[in-house]
Design an enzyme around this catalytic site. Structure first.
Site, PDB file in Angstrom:
ATOM      1  N   GLY A 200       0.785  -1.222   0.000  1.00 18.12           N
ATOM      2  CA  GLY A 200       0.000   0.000   0.000  1.00 18.12           C
ATOM      3  C   GLY A 200       0.819   1.276   0.000  1.00 18.12           C
ATOM      4  O   GLY A 200       0.273   2.371  -0.034  1.00 18.12           O
ATOM      5  N   HIS A 201       2.153   1.170   0.002  1.00 16.97           N
ATOM      6  CA  HIS A 201       3.014   2.366   0.091  1.00 16.97           C
ATOM      7  C   HIS A 201       4.172   2.283  -0.878  1.00 16.97           C
ATOM      8  O   HIS A 201       5.282   1.985  -0.464  1.00 16.97           O
ATOM      9  CB  HIS A 201       3.545   2.502   1.508  1.00 16.97           C
ATOM     10  CG  HIS A 201       4.088   3.844   1.835  1.00 16.97           C
ATOM     11  ND1 HIS A 201       5.393   4.208   1.622  1.00 16.97           N
ATOM     12  CD2 HIS A 201       3.497   4.934   2.376  1.00 16.97           C
ATOM     13  CE1 HIS A 201       5.599   5.447   2.048  1.00 16.97           C
ATOM     14  NE2 HIS A 201       4.448   5.896   2.508  1.00 16.97           N
ATOM     15  N   PHE A 202       4.065   2.515  -2.033  1.00 17.86           N
ATOM     16  CA  PHE A 202       2.904   2.770  -2.897  1.00 17.86           C
ATOM     17  C   PHE A 202       2.924   1.696  -3.966  1.00 17.86           C
ATOM     18  O   PHE A 202       4.016   1.399  -4.453  1.00 17.86           O
ATOM     19  CB  PHE A 202       3.005   4.157  -3.542  1.00 17.86           C
ATOM     20  CG  PHE A 202       3.154   5.267  -2.523  1.00 17.86           C
ATOM     21  CD1 PHE A 202       2.049   5.734  -1.827  1.00 17.86           C
ATOM     22  CD2 PHE A 202       4.394   5.833  -2.238  1.00 17.86           C
ATOM     23  CE1 PHE A 202       2.168   6.766  -0.902  1.00 17.86           C
ATOM     24  CE2 PHE A 202       4.514   6.853  -1.314  1.00 17.86           C
ATOM     25  CZ  PHE A 202       3.417   7.328  -0.645  1.00 17.86           C
TER      26      PHE A 202
ATOM     27  N   VAL B 153       7.975   2.625  -1.768  1.00 16.26           N
ATOM     28  CA  VAL B 153       8.891   3.441  -0.973  1.00 16.26           C
ATOM     29  C   VAL B 153       8.729   3.017   0.493  1.00 16.26           C
ATOM     30  O   VAL B 153       7.612   2.936   0.988  1.00 16.26           O
ATOM     31  CB  VAL B 153       8.546   4.952  -1.111  1.00 16.26           C
ATOM     32  CG1 VAL B 153       9.432   5.792  -0.210  1.00 16.26           C
ATOM     33  CG2 VAL B 153       8.665   5.407  -2.562  1.00 16.26           C
TER      34      VAL B 153
END
Length: 142
Positions: free
Chosen positions: A49-51, A56
């Protein structure tokens, strides 16, 4: 050669997967300083989810990894063995570059001052010798 393996780190600090954010300790001066290593893999759970389109490592997790290295250093003292190091403050954190899958994150934490169970450390995370994060961390031993 590493000074401490993942298994040995887990004997000092209470963190476990997926929240154990250091793989090895490369240098250790108990109560004073430690250098840890984290090999950042695309399989890290936070990358979902990041990203998704541009993975990252979250800066807050880099700061947590620095704190874990500091905890290994301070809890290596005989007087604090078996205790837990907690965050008291994160001061002056600066994020200088992205950390992405494939990076080898070197994490250095050095104690600046300590009075009883409260202390302050300077912390620096680098990739290929380039600074990714610098911060000052306050901890309390409980």
């Amino acid at each position: 050669m590493s000074v401490l393996t993942t298994k040995e780190i887990m004997e000092i600090i209470p963190h476990r997967q997926p929240f154990l954010l250091i793989d090895t300790i490369e240098e250790l001066e108990p109560g004073k300083r430690a250098v840890g290593k984290k090999c950042v893999s695309y399989n890290e759970p936070y990358f979902a989810g990041h990203f998704p389109a541009e993975p990252v490592m979250p800066g807050v997790l880099i700061v947590e990894a620095l704190a874990q290295v500091g905890a290994v250093a301070i809890l290596g003292c005989d007087e604090f063995k078996g205790k837990t190091a907690y965050f008291g403050a994160i001061n002056s954190a600066k994020f200088k570059r992205k950390v992405v899958p494939g990076d080898v994150l070197m994490l250095e934490t050095t104690m600046i001052k300590q009075k009883g169970p409260i202390g302050v450390a300077s912390a620096k995370a680098t990739v290929d010798g380039k600074v990714a994060v610098i911060a000052e961390l306050t901890f309390a031993i409980g």
